[in-house]
Design a protein around this motif. Structure first.
Motif, PDB file in Angstrom:
ATOM      1  N   ALA A 126     -45.160  38.454 -24.535  1.00 46.11           N
ATOM      2  CA  ALA A 126     -44.811  39.862 -24.336  1.00 46.11           C
ATOM      3  C   ALA A 126     -45.723  40.759 -25.170  1.00 46.11           C
ATOM      4  O   ALA A 126     -46.180  41.810 -24.703  1.00 46.11           O
ATOM      5  CB  ALA A 126     -43.347  40.099 -24.705  1.00 46.11           C
ATOM      6  N   ALA A 127     -45.997  40.334 -26.407  1.00 49.75           N
ATOM      7  CA  ALA A 127     -46.857  41.155 -27.268  1.00 49.75           C
ATOM      8  C   ALA A 127     -48.244  41.291 -26.659  1.00 49.75           C
ATOM      9  O   ALA A 127     -48.822  42.379 -26.623  1.00 49.75           O
ATOM     10  CB  ALA A 127     -46.936  40.546 -28.668  1.00 49.75           C
ATOM     11  N   ILE A 128     -48.775  40.170 -26.162  1.00 50.19           N
ATOM     12  CA  ILE A 128     -50.114  40.215 -25.568  1.00 50.19           C
ATOM     13  C   ILE A 128     -50.105  41.067 -24.301  1.00 50.19           C
ATOM     14  O   ILE A 128     -50.991  41.887 -24.065  1.00 50.19           O
ATOM     15  CB  ILE A 128     -50.609  38.783 -25.271  1.00 50.19           C
ATOM     16  N   LEU A 129     -49.054  40.908 -23.521  1.00 57.05           N
ATOM     17  CA  LEU A 129     -48.946  41.666 -22.278  1.00 57.05           C
ATOM     18  C   LEU A 129     -48.870  43.178 -22.550  1.00 57.05           C
ATOM     19  O   LEU A 129     -49.531  43.977 -21.876  1.00 57.05           O
ATOM     20  CB  LEU A 129     -47.689  41.201 -21.515  1.00 57.05           C
ATOM     21  N   VAL A 130     -48.086  43.539 -23.534  1.00 55.81           N
ATOM     22  CA  VAL A 130     -47.958  44.966 -23.861  1.00 55.81           C
ATOM     23  C   VAL A 130     -49.295  45.505 -24.361  1.00 55.81           C
ATOM     24  O   VAL A 130     -49.720  46.598 -23.990  1.00 55.81           O
ATOM     25  CB  VAL A 130     -46.839  45.184 -24.914  1.00 55.81           C
ATOM     26  N   TRP A 131     -49.966  44.704 -25.187  1.00 57.75           N
ATOM     27  CA  TRP A 131     -51.284  45.129 -25.683  1.00 57.75           C
ATOM     28  C   TRP A 131     -52.241  45.351 -24.509  1.00 57.75           C
ATOM     29  O   TRP A 131     -52.925  46.367 -24.434  1.00 57.75           O
ATOM     30  CB  TRP A 131     -51.827  44.053 -26.630  1.00 57.75           C
ATOM     31  N   TRP A 132     -52.236  44.409 -23.596  1.00 55.78           N
ATOM     32  CA  TRP A 132     -53.124  44.508 -22.429  1.00 55.78           C
ATOM     33  C   TRP A 132     -52.769  45.732 -21.588  1.00 55.78           C
ATOM     34  O   TRP A 132     -53.629  46.496 -21.172  1.00 55.78           O
ATOM     35  CB  TRP A 132     -52.986  43.215 -21.621  1.00 55.78           C
ATOM     36  N   LEU A 133     -51.469  45.897 -21.376  1.00 56.67           N
ATOM     37  CA  LEU A 133     -51.015  47.031 -20.569  1.00 56.67           C
ATOM     38  C   LEU A 133     -51.477  48.350 -21.182  1.00 56.67           C
ATOM     39  O   LEU A 133     -52.028  49.211 -20.495  1.00 56.67           O
ATOM     40  CB  LEU A 133     -49.482  47.011 -20.457  1.00 56.67           C
ATOM     41  N   ILE A 134     -51.252  48.506 -22.468  1.00 56.89           N
ATOM     42  CA  ILE A 134     -51.537  49.791 -23.105  1.00 56.89           C
ATOM     43  C   ILE A 134     -53.033  50.069 -23.171  1.00 56.89           C
ATOM     44  O   ILE A 134     -53.484  51.174 -22.897  1.00 56.89           O
ATOM     45  CB  ILE A 134     -50.937  49.830 -24.529  1.00 56.89           C
ATOM     46  N   PHE A 135     -53.802  49.051 -23.547  1.00 59.32           N
ATOM     47  CA  PHE A 135     -55.196  49.333 -23.862  1.00 59.32           C
ATOM     48  C   PHE A 135     -56.194  48.957 -22.772  1.00 59.32           C
ATOM     49  O   PHE A 135     -57.343  49.361 -22.837  1.00 59.32           O
ATOM     50  CB  PHE A 135     -55.590  48.633 -25.166  1.00 59.32           C
ATOM     51  N   LYS A 136     -55.765  48.184 -21.807  1.00 57.17           N
ATOM     52  CA  LYS A 136     -56.753  47.689 -20.853  1.00 57.17           C
ATOM     53  C   LYS A 136     -56.534  48.161 -19.421  1.00 57.17           C
ATOM     54  O   LYS A 136     -57.411  47.983 -18.589  1.00 57.17           O
ATOM     55  CB  LYS A 136     -56.759  46.146 -20.863  1.00 57.17           C
ATOM     56  N   THR A 137     -55.388  48.683 -19.094  1.00 55.24           N
ATOM     57  CA  THR A 137     -55.132  49.015 -17.699  1.00 55.24           C
ATOM     58  C   THR A 137     -55.144  50.533 -17.483  1.00 55.24           C
ATOM     59  O   THR A 137     -54.923  51.300 -18.420  1.00 55.24           O
ATOM     60  CB  THR A 137     -53.752  48.492 -17.256  1.00 55.24           C
ATOM     61  N   LEU A 148     -61.454  61.449 -17.916  1.00 56.14           N
ATOM     62  CA  LEU A 148     -60.055  61.887 -17.885  1.00 56.14           C
ATOM     63  C   LEU A 148     -59.563  62.179 -16.471  1.00 56.14           C
ATOM     64  O   LEU A 148     -58.408  61.954 -16.147  1.00 56.14           O
ATOM     65  CB  LEU A 148     -59.882  63.123 -18.776  1.00 56.14           C
ATOM     66  N   SER A 149     -60.438  62.687 -15.612  1.00 61.65           N
ATOM     67  CA  SER A 149     -59.967  62.986 -14.263  1.00 61.65           C
ATOM     68  C   SER A 149     -60.480  61.990 -13.223  1.00 61.65           C
ATOM     69  O   SER A 149     -60.306  62.199 -12.036  1.00 61.65           O
ATOM     70  CB  SER A 149     -60.353  64.424 -13.880  1.00 61.65           C
ATOM     71  N   SER A 150     -61.102  60.902 -13.670  1.00 58.14           N
ATOM     72  CA  SER A 150     -61.585  59.918 -12.695  1.00 58.14           C
ATOM     73  C   SER A 150     -61.387  58.486 -13.184  1.00 58.14           C
ATOM     74  O   SER A 150     -61.955  57.569 -12.613  1.00 58.14           O
ATOM     75  CB  SER A 150     -63.064  60.165 -12.395  1.00 58.14           C
ATOM     76  N   TYR A 151     -60.563  58.296 -14.204  1.00 60.20           N
ATOM     77  CA  TYR A 151     -60.389  56.976 -14.827  1.00 60.20           C
ATOM     78  C   TYR A 151     -59.897  55.921 -13.837  1.00 60.20           C
ATOM     79  O   TYR A 151     -60.111  54.734 -14.020  1.00 60.20           O
ATOM     80  CB  TYR A 151     -59.369  57.086 -15.968  1.00 60.20           C
ATOM     81  N   TYR A 152     -59.192  56.362 -12.800  1.00 62.26           N
ATOM     82  CA  TYR A 152     -58.543  55.413 -11.892  1.00 62.26           C
ATOM     83  C   TYR A 152     -59.466  54.965 -10.763  1.00 62.26           C
ATOM     84  O   TYR A 152     -59.095  54.156  -9.930  1.00 62.26           O
ATOM     85  CB  TYR A 152     -57.285  56.039 -11.301  1.00 62.26           C
ATOM     86  N   PHE A 179     -64.788  52.806 -12.836  1.00 61.53           N
ATOM     87  CA  PHE A 179     -64.136  52.862 -14.144  1.00 61.53           C
ATOM     88  C   PHE A 179     -62.894  51.976 -14.185  1.00 61.53           C
ATOM     89  O   PHE A 179     -62.466  51.511 -15.219  1.00 61.53           O
ATOM     90  CB  PHE A 179     -63.771  54.297 -14.497  1.00 61.53           C
ATOM     91  N   SER A 180     -62.316  51.795 -13.018  1.00 60.22           N
ATOM     92  CA  SER A 180     -61.117  50.997 -12.974  1.00 60.22           C
ATOM     93  C   SER A 180     -61.196  50.161 -11.710  1.00 60.22           C
ATOM     94  O   SER A 180     -61.452  50.672 -10.631  1.00 60.22           O
ATOM     95  CB  SER A 180     -59.907  51.938 -12.927  1.00 60.22           C
ATOM     96  N   SER A 181     -61.003  48.866 -11.891  1.00 61.28           N
ATOM     97  CA  SER A 181     -61.017  48.014 -10.708  1.00 61.28           C
ATOM     98  C   SER A 181     -59.660  47.344 -10.616  1.00 61.28           C
ATOM     99  O   SER A 181     -59.420  46.346 -11.265  1.00 61.28           O
ATOM    100  CB  SER A 181     -62.130  46.981 -10.821  1.00 61.28           C
ATOM    101  N   GLY A 182     -58.796  47.956  -9.888  1.00 62.61           N
ATOM    102  CA  GLY A 182     -57.472  47.379  -9.727  1.00 62.61           C
ATOM    103  C   GLY A 182     -56.688  47.388 -11.029  1.00 62.61           C
ATOM    104  O   GLY A 182     -56.283  48.430 -11.506  1.00 62.61           O
TER     105      GLY A 182
END
Lengths: 383, 524
Positions: A223-234, B373-377, B381-384
């Motif tokens: 869960a910790a890794i998933l939350v980290w990934w969610l917040i900073f990588k997606t 900020l207005s194109s991050y998605y 810049f973002s792939s899925g």
């Protein structure tokens, strides 16, 4: 009347940043332990003996380590719950109620559906727990978005509701023949609790008794890794952080602010719900009102101590786990009441929430605005 | 003229040195805000203090007003050294300051505001009558009509400013510091303020007038002191100085003040506003039946005093504020109350917001993150599921180079940039993608002359590419310099739309003040 800002941001390396982030929490812990020592000396106890016992109890032997890890698991998840909400400038005081709802939902699935194989029953029970927390977290999010009700107030109230609701589900009935709760164990007599969770819904032991460490520890880590990934990588995490930093800029950037707020509160609730489910399915194997959500409130401390960063939350949760894990041995070995640990935990929160005190005590120079402490203040600014 | 030289007075009755700042240095951690500044204000003179944002004007004034202690140097009043620990000490020494943002309590009356902090008490009660009488006497002497009993929030901005000046005079100020006093006024109100200043001067008051507007300096000042990067770079005599050499002194190099542009060749209507109504956050009417067209390849400037509905107009166009009535058509597609993202995507619109800190950027984010900020998605810049940090960094490097954003690295936080570079960062993000309609609100607010020059040329370049530009500015000069057509807003209405050729400062000034102009041309 603003001061001119130099256009030179010192390019800090990852290591330097990490060390800086660890500074205040470490010093806060140190200050809290020192303050605890002062309390002990004032009441005629020997702090060295007490802290020696504490350390021994937490890390002295396999059983000590097992205790520490066992206690760490729920802190990780409730800490993540609060930390995730903080990233969106939301203050989730409701991890306690979400924990209870997670326990109740998980146990409701866990005591039913006899005959299901473990690989179906256990995940189902865990998912039910997450859903319970999710629901309990989404409510304050929805109310905030559509009515402007502040999440702090709503989550606090929902804690009471969850606690009473949980109590009702296992209510043993009264002497005047009141209806017992739906989850009450009929064989338990006057005791208000559920039956034991079926074996197929119990989280298996990693090390059996007497260590009682179950596989939930991996769920917490994941869960910790998933939350980290969610917040900073997606992209979703980018949206969440943008809403947290600057709600107006988020709207300007086309982010669905309302949706993000509801989703975040729901996810935060889901994490706390998972904590409840894991405690119930892995350790207690049943639900009773006393397995309530005190650990949900500790999640606030853990999140703040962990600088609202998932990895920081892991470390902070481990520290709290060790404090709790060693408390009994400390009392046994030195005669210092285990309650002193709660005082120390409370002091840690006080020092982390007021970094200025720490800076004053340890004579640190003020830091940039990106202090973790600001997470608290900003959460009150938004609507 | 660019050399520092003691300006010989043309001013009437300049007397002995009233206020002297000698060798003032002020250090902040990592920043030299003021470096060895000498400044003398004589009795009965208006001294203009000219400088760009961040040149150290405010720091210097805060030292003179007792808010900061100088690291080195000395302040003298009437020839004797003084040490001030707070504004109260400054007030006791006869120094009064009118801040750019008024320090008035909106719900309280003029009397209460003026006596706030130095209340006169008569037998345990506030002596409102006595104070009121003194206010009336002062307002007569300095020709500043104010009703002492009116409530501040009911008063026009120009009158509120008078209250601020009266507040200082009530406290027996001999030295007045006016910090950017003209930024909130219409041209006519500015003229009124100058008359008051001249009257004050004739009665022996000494005034420091802080501004970055060159025209005003030449109009009113007896002497001009120019600050650049914390240093006093020269003094000038307004009789001999020109706007060009003052600007050069201020910036440190030659600058072009005029925006060079060819006549517009306007095409199809790209933005069409019809009878738009909208409300403020407090539920008060902000826009009343606003109709406006912007064509491809033209710049339509919206002039007006701040707070007459311009902010709401921009917000309605960009989807940030719901329209209560009317319709917004972008490229003939109805976009009334569409989501900001749909308007950005389908309308191919970009928006340089009025307040970059509030809307345009996330201070804590890196320059690279701010630039998406207005194109991050979007790809790349973002792939899925995940964001592509490498693509984001590369995109940032390109834009930073193209728009000359001065930053140590694209990883530096947005907050660490200077105001001008933050604005360039916002402009880079918004201009750097394919657009058809550009909405720019206050695109050069609070930034240095060099950056203004750059952003203006970028806006004109966009127009020449055939993009429709809606420009909102509270600086009439900016509107006049850039616009092909000028719409004037007053009280939520567009009171007139004039082709640039027919628009004079006077005519627009009157329209901004709500006076209807006889030969009003409605060239829709």
């Amino acid at each position: 009347m603003r001061r001119p800002v130099l256009a030179t941001a010192s390019p800090t390396t990852g290591i330097a940043r990490t060390l800086r982030a660890l500074l205040i929490p470490s010093l806060a812990l140190l200050a809290a332990l020192l303050a605890g020592a002062v309390v002990m000396i004032l009441s005629g106890d020997d702090p060295m003996a007490a802290y020696g016992g504490l350390f021994k109890g937490a890390f002295g032997d396999g059983k000590g380590w097992a205790r520490t890890i066992r206690k760490t698991i729920p802190f990780v998840l409730t800490g993540l719950s609060v930390a995730l909400a903080f990233k969106v400038s939301l203050f989730n005081i409701g991890a306690s109620g979400q924990f209870v709802m997670g326990s109740v939902f998980a146990v409701a699935v866990g005591i039913n559906f006899e005959g299901l194989p473990v690989y179906v029953h256990l995940p189902l029970a865990l998912i039910a727990g997450i859903a319970g927390g999710l629901l309990w977290g989404a409510i304050p999010g929805i109310l905030k978005v559509y009515t402007g009700a502040h999440e702090v107030i709503v989550t606090i109230m929902l804690n009471y509701v969850a606690s009473l609701l949980g109590g009702w589900t296992v209510y043993a009935g009264g002497t005047q023949g009141q209806t017992p709760g739906p989850l009450w164990d009929r064989t338990a007599g006057a005791i208000s609790e559920t039956p034991d969770v079926l074996h197929s819904a119990q989280i298996p032991w990693l090390f059996g008794p007497p260590y009682r460490v179950h596989y939930g520890v991996f769920l917490a880590l994941a869960a910790a890794i998933l939350v980290w990934w969610l917040i900073f990588k997606t992209p979703l995490g980018f949206e969440m952080r943008t809403v947290g930093h600057n709600m107006r800029a988020a709207r300007y950037a086309g982010i669905r602010v309302n949706f993000t707020i509801i989703l975040t509160m729901a996810l935060a609730g889901g994490l706390a719900g998972l904590a409840g489910a894991i405690e119930t399915l892995g350790l207690n194997h049943k639900f009773a009102p006393e397995f309530g959500g005190a650990v949900g409130f500790d999640g606030i401390t853990v999140a703040l101590l962990g600088q609202t960063h998932p990895i920081g939350v892991l470390l902070a949760a481990f520290m709290f786990g060790a404090l709790d894990g060693g408390a009994a041995t400390m009392q046994f070995e030195s005669g210092v009441p285990a309650d002193i640990i709660q005082i120390i935990q409370a002091l840690v929160l006080a020092f982390v929430a007021a970094p200025l005190i720490i800076r004053l005590i340890f004579r640190l120079r003020p830091q940039s605005q990106e202090d973790a402490g600001s997470a608290v203040s900003t959460s009150w600014g938004g609507t | 003229m660019t050399e520092a030289q003691p300006a010989q007075a043309r001013q009437p009755g300049a007397g002995a040195p009233k206020l002297e700042a000698l060798g003032i240095t002020k250090l902040f951690p990592g920043v030299v805000a003021n470096k060895d500044i000498d400044l003398t204000l004589h009795e009965g003179e208006i001294l203009a203090l000219l400088g760009e944002n961040g040149a150290g004007k405010s720091t210097l004034m805060n030292i003179i007003y007792g808010l900061y202690q100088p690291t080195e140097g000395q302040i003298r009043v009437d020839g004797s050294p003084v040490v001030m620990h707070s504004p109260r000490d400054a007030i006791d020494l006869g120094i009064g300051m009118v801040h750019q943002h008024f320090q008035l309590v909106p719900v309280m009356s003029v009397v209460d505001n003026i006596m706030l902090g130095s209340e006169t008490v008569d037998r345990g009660l506030l002596d409102r009558q006595g104070v009121s009488a003194r206010i009336q006497e002062l307002s007569q002497r300095y020709n500043m009509a104010v009703d002492p009993n009116s409530i501040i929030e009911d008063l026009p901005v120009g009158v509120q400013q008078r209250v601020e000046i009266l507040k200082a005079l009530y406290r027996n100020a001999e030295i007045l510091i006016l910090d950017e006093p003209t930024s909130v006024l219409t041209p006519q109100e500015i003229e009124g303020l100058f008359e008051v200043m001249e009257l004050l001067r004739s009665q022996g008051k000494s005034i420091i007038f802080i501004t970055h507007k060159l025209k005003e300096v030449l109009r009113i000042a007896d002497r001009i002191a120019v600050l650049r990067r914390g240093e006093m770079v020269g003094e000038a005599d307004p009789a001999a100085a020109s706007q060009e050499n003052l600007a050069a002194l201020m910036v440190g190099r030659k600058v072009t003040l005029e925006v060079e542009k060819e006549p517009a060749s306007a095409g199809d209507v790209l933005l069409q506003l019809r009878d738009i109504d909208a409300y403020t956050d407090l539920g008060e009417p902000a826009l009343r039946s606003v109709s406006l067209d912007v064509r491809a390849g033209e710049i339509v400037g919206v002039a007006g005093v701040q707070g007459n509905g311009q902010t709401e107009l921009v917000e309605v166009v960009t989807g940030l504020r719901p329209a209560a009535g009317g319709s917004v058509l972008i490229n003939s597609v109805d976009m009334t109350n569409a989501s900001p993202r749909r308007i950005t995507e389908e309308g191919a619109i970009c928006h340089v917001p009025e307040d970059r800190h509030m809307y345009g950027m996330v201070d804590a984010y890196s320059v690279a993150d701010n630039l998406v900020l207005s194109s991050y998605y979007k790809k790349p810049f973002s792939s899925g599921l995940t964001m592509n940090q490498q693509a984001i960094a590369q995109h940032a490097e390109e834009l930073v180079a193209r728009f000359d954003v001065r930053t140590p690295s694209v990883r530096a936080s947005g907050a660490s940039l200077s105001g001008g570079n933050q604005q360039k960062m916002v402009v880079a993000r918004e201009f750097g993608r394919p657009i058809r309609l550009l909405v720019a609100a206050q695109p050069t607010r609070g930034i240095d002359v060099g950056s203004i020059e750059f952003i203006h040329s970028q806006i004109v370049a966009k127009r020449d590419e055939g993009i429709a530009v809606l420009l909102v500015s509270y600086e009439l000069d900016e509107i006049m310099a850039l616009s092909d057509r000028i719409a004037v807003m007053f009280h939520g209405r567009i009171s007139a739309i004039l082709p640039r050729g027919q628009a004079t400062r006077e005519k627009i000034g009157l329209l901004m003040a709500g006076v209807s102009v006889e030969d009003e041309t409605n060239a829709l």
